[in-house]
Design an enzyme around this catalytic site. Structure first.
Site, mmCIF file in Angstrom:
data_model
loop_
_atom_site.group_PDB
_atom_site.id
_atom_site.type_symbol
_atom_site.label_atom_id
_atom_site.label_comp_id
_atom_site.label_asym_id
_atom_site.label_seq_id
_atom_site.Cartn_x
_atom_site.Cartn_y
_atom_site.Cartn_z
ATOM 1 N N TYR A 37 -15.534 6.260 37.984
ATOM 2 C CA TYR A 37 -16.979 6.279 38.170
ATOM 3 C C TYR A 37 -17.357 7.506 39.004
ATOM 4 O O TYR A 37 -16.500 8.243 39.475
ATOM 5 C CB TYR A 37 -17.391 4.989 38.893
ATOM 6 C CG TYR A 37 -18.850 4.640 38.756
ATOM 7 C CD1 TYR A 37 -19.428 4.403 37.515
ATOM 8 C CD2 TYR A 37 -19.656 4.523 39.885
ATOM 9 C CE1 TYR A 37 -20.758 4.056 37.410
ATOM 10 C CE2 TYR A 37 -20.986 4.174 39.777
ATOM 11 C CZ TYR A 37 -21.539 3.947 38.534
ATOM 12 O OH TYR A 37 -22.858 3.618 38.431
ATOM 13 N N SER A 94 -23.713 -1.017 20.846
ATOM 14 C CA SER A 94 -23.338 -1.319 22.237
ATOM 15 C C SER A 94 -24.398 -2.221 22.862
ATOM 16 O O SER A 94 -25.462 -2.454 22.277
ATOM 17 C CB SER A 94 -23.252 -0.024 23.032
ATOM 18 O OG SER A 94 -24.560 0.524 23.189
ATOM 19 N N GLY A 95 -24.123 -2.696 24.059
ATOM 20 C CA GLY A 95 -25.089 -3.545 24.754
ATOM 21 C C GLY A 95 -26.432 -2.852 24.915
ATOM 22 O O GLY A 95 -27.486 -3.398 24.558
ATOM 23 N N PHE A 125 -29.042 10.439 32.097
ATOM 24 C CA PHE A 125 -29.625 9.243 32.688
ATOM 25 C C PHE A 125 -28.562 8.504 33.465
ATOM 26 O O PHE A 125 -27.484 8.216 32.934
ATOM 27 C CB PHE A 125 -30.174 8.324 31.583
ATOM 28 C CG PHE A 125 -30.641 6.997 32.104
ATOM 29 C CD1 PHE A 125 -31.947 6.839 32.529
ATOM 30 C CD2 PHE A 125 -29.778 5.916 32.197
ATOM 31 C CE1 PHE A 125 -32.387 5.615 33.040
ATOM 32 C CE2 PHE A 125 -30.208 4.695 32.709
ATOM 33 C CZ PHE A 125 -31.514 4.546 33.120
ATOM 34 N N TRP A 126 -28.858 8.160 34.721
ATOM 35 C CA TRP A 126 -27.977 7.311 35.512
ATOM 36 C C TRP A 126 -28.857 6.315 36.241
ATOM 37 O O TRP A 126 -29.665 6.695 37.099
ATOM 38 C CB TRP A 126 -27.162 8.156 36.489
ATOM 39 C CG TRP A 126 -26.173 7.383 37.307
ATOM 40 C CD1 TRP A 126 -25.627 6.160 37.024
ATOM 41 C CD2 TRP A 126 -25.610 7.785 38.565
ATOM 42 N NE1 TRP A 126 -24.760 5.782 38.010
ATOM 43 C CE2 TRP A 126 -24.722 6.745 38.961
ATOM 44 C CE3 TRP A 126 -25.752 8.897 39.371
ATOM 45 C CZ2 TRP A 126 -24.008 6.816 40.145
ATOM 46 C CZ3 TRP A 126 -25.031 8.966 40.555
ATOM 47 C CH2 TRP A 126 -24.163 7.942 40.937
#
Lengths: 327, 327
Positions: free
Chosen positions: A53, A151-152, A262-263
């Site tokens: 991460y 994906s989710g 984007f985070w």
């Protein structure tokens, strides 16, 4: 009480352990005590646990980006929350039976919400919502393209976009995903590969695509960028391929395309609590009205955390893996 | 009169021919007649001639993105220009002895300007100026990084940034370029290669770099992007490597870096004539005060166009190649 904690950076199924910790005690001034009912296991949890991460945590440490539960008690000077309220937790230490934290660490949810669904609101649903609303002004009928569409986040994005009258082009890697995604409201679903831009234009009638959303990187973001119209924006939010983004310079120079990232954690640090609260209230309503619904493949108690981790790491699943800290 | 025209898409030294065309005639209402004194040969001219530009022209056609000259006559209802004025041409058909066009196709220059220098203002100097001013708000002392720092645009950018109190990190491919660029006002010059970000941080004391400017694409833009600070912007304006831009997704997702593109022709289509005129008046002043000066390696008459093209295509040159349509 029980808490699933990270003992050392390494394979999730080996390094996360269920341990006994002391109870959090009564809430103090401005604090709230919450029973965590359901927690989701997210890819970001696994990335953090395994040292992949943005930041590597010091171990041992508590874990769990998502969790939802019920208020047990509130301390003095807390307004807007009372015992029995359903809440979503903004803390990142949710794999635990109880949390005591300041009132602004919790967002009140409608009484009708299912907590197992609410435990999947914080990350994926908000990610899909924010990527659809923060980068490009979109109106009903506008087109968006995304990869990793099964994906989710991808599925939430299809549902939210469809509910808002936006149209989606969805890139997948296997043709058997086409029909299921169309059932969810996807307008166009195409299998990734050569000539993607031509095939997409054929499928959507050549309509301009204003926003591209990429979770893969590598050469996939390059093919997706080729599909976006001149002047469009591509938002990269995932690192699925683990490879550098390969984008044709022609798209930057001559087609005026912008690529950005984007985070969620960073974006939310820049939001006021009131804004966060309002966003999740709106998104929780999407759970209640059925716009958003995520299948759950399995739930585990905290003392089966190793099994839960191993299950969450399987590539092909039919739904989310959750933890139920209080059984 | 003579005009250098493109007869067919192909190698520039074979496909551009000097031909006789009819004189343009007297200027009509709102028109101006200009003797073209000097024209530069730009990489974009060559890309267009050889079929590698954004659009492929229909042949035969006139050529020449840059040119500067002297007003010969003005038609009725022209204000702001008179015979004898020095002008820069905004037309893209400058490889010719005379042009007749509307007054808004020409920008008046100060009388002190050298026309051979003014013939290099339109593309490279404006590109450097616009990239430094349009994307990121910069103040004195702020850092900018660029690659291809010894290119025409690169050298102009060093000079403009230095004159405005900005500081530059310049990436080159050969160590013998370090000293010459420092002589021009470059603050830091580094040779591209592994560990670029660490070496740059060492050289500039770890100061945050707000803007990156890339002309290369490929893996070079990836290394340059690694050098830019969190939240920074990278502008890609060149296609020198001919390879897809390879950028680590980590820079998008976790470091909030945006990559976008610059194309002068498109940006200028979105500018009003008054704005364009004001910009070039300001940049022409930089020629007069000596901030900007570009070496000229050779000048050719139009009927030696094949030699001029071959010379312009050589990789290592000590300066620009120009055409002198009127000798």
């Amino acid at each position: 009480m029980k808490s699933a904690q990270l003992t050392a950076i390494g394979p999730a199924e080996k390094t996360v352990k269920c341990i006994d910790v002391s109870d959090p005690g009564k809430p103090g001034k401005g604090e709230v005590l919450v029973d965590i009912v359901a927690c989701s296991i997210n890819p970001a949890d696994i990335l953090m646990i395994e040292g992949n991460y943005a930041s590597v945590p010091e171990t041992p440490c508590a874990l769990g980006i998502e969790g939802a539960g019920t208020v047990v008690a509130v301390g003095p000077e807390v307004s807007g929350l009372k015992a029995g309220d359903k809440v979503m937790s903004l803390a990142r230490t949710n794999w635990v039976q109880q949390i005591r934290d300041k009132a602004e660490a919790f967002v009140r949810l409608p009484a009708e919400v299912e907590l197992s669904q609410a435990a999947m609101l914080k990350v994926n649903v908000a990610t899909a919502h924010l990527m659809l609303t923060r980068y490009v002004p979109l109106s009903k009928g506008d087109w968006v393209i995304q990869d990793a569409a099964n994906s989710g986040v991808g599925v939430d994005l299809i549902r939210l976009a469809h509910a808002d009258g936006l149209r989606t082009v969805n890139i997948v890697r296997r043709s058997e995903l086409i029909e299921p995604l169309k059932q969810l409201g996807a307008d166009v679903v195409v299998v990734d590969g050569p000539d993607l831009a031509q095939r997409v234009a054929k499928e959507n009638g050549g309509a301009q695509i204003k926003l591209g959303i990429d979770a893969v990187g590598g050469s996939a973001i390059g093919r997706l960028t080729d599909c976006v119209g001149d002047g469009g924006t591509v938002v990269n939010y995932g690192l699925l391929s683990g490879k550098p983004c390969e984008i044709n310079a022609f798209n930057f120079v001559f087609r005026d395309i912008t690529v950005t990232g984007f985070w969620l954690a960073k974006l939310m640090r820049g939001m006021q609590f009131g804004e966060i609260q309002a966003m999740y209230a709106q998104l929780a309503q999407r759970l209640v009205d059925g716009t958003i619904h995520v299948d759950i493949e399995a739930s585990y108690p905290l003392d089966k955390i190793a099994d839960a981790m191993a299950h969450a790491k399987r590539e092909s699943r039919g739904g989310k893996i959750q933890l139920r800290p209080n059984g």
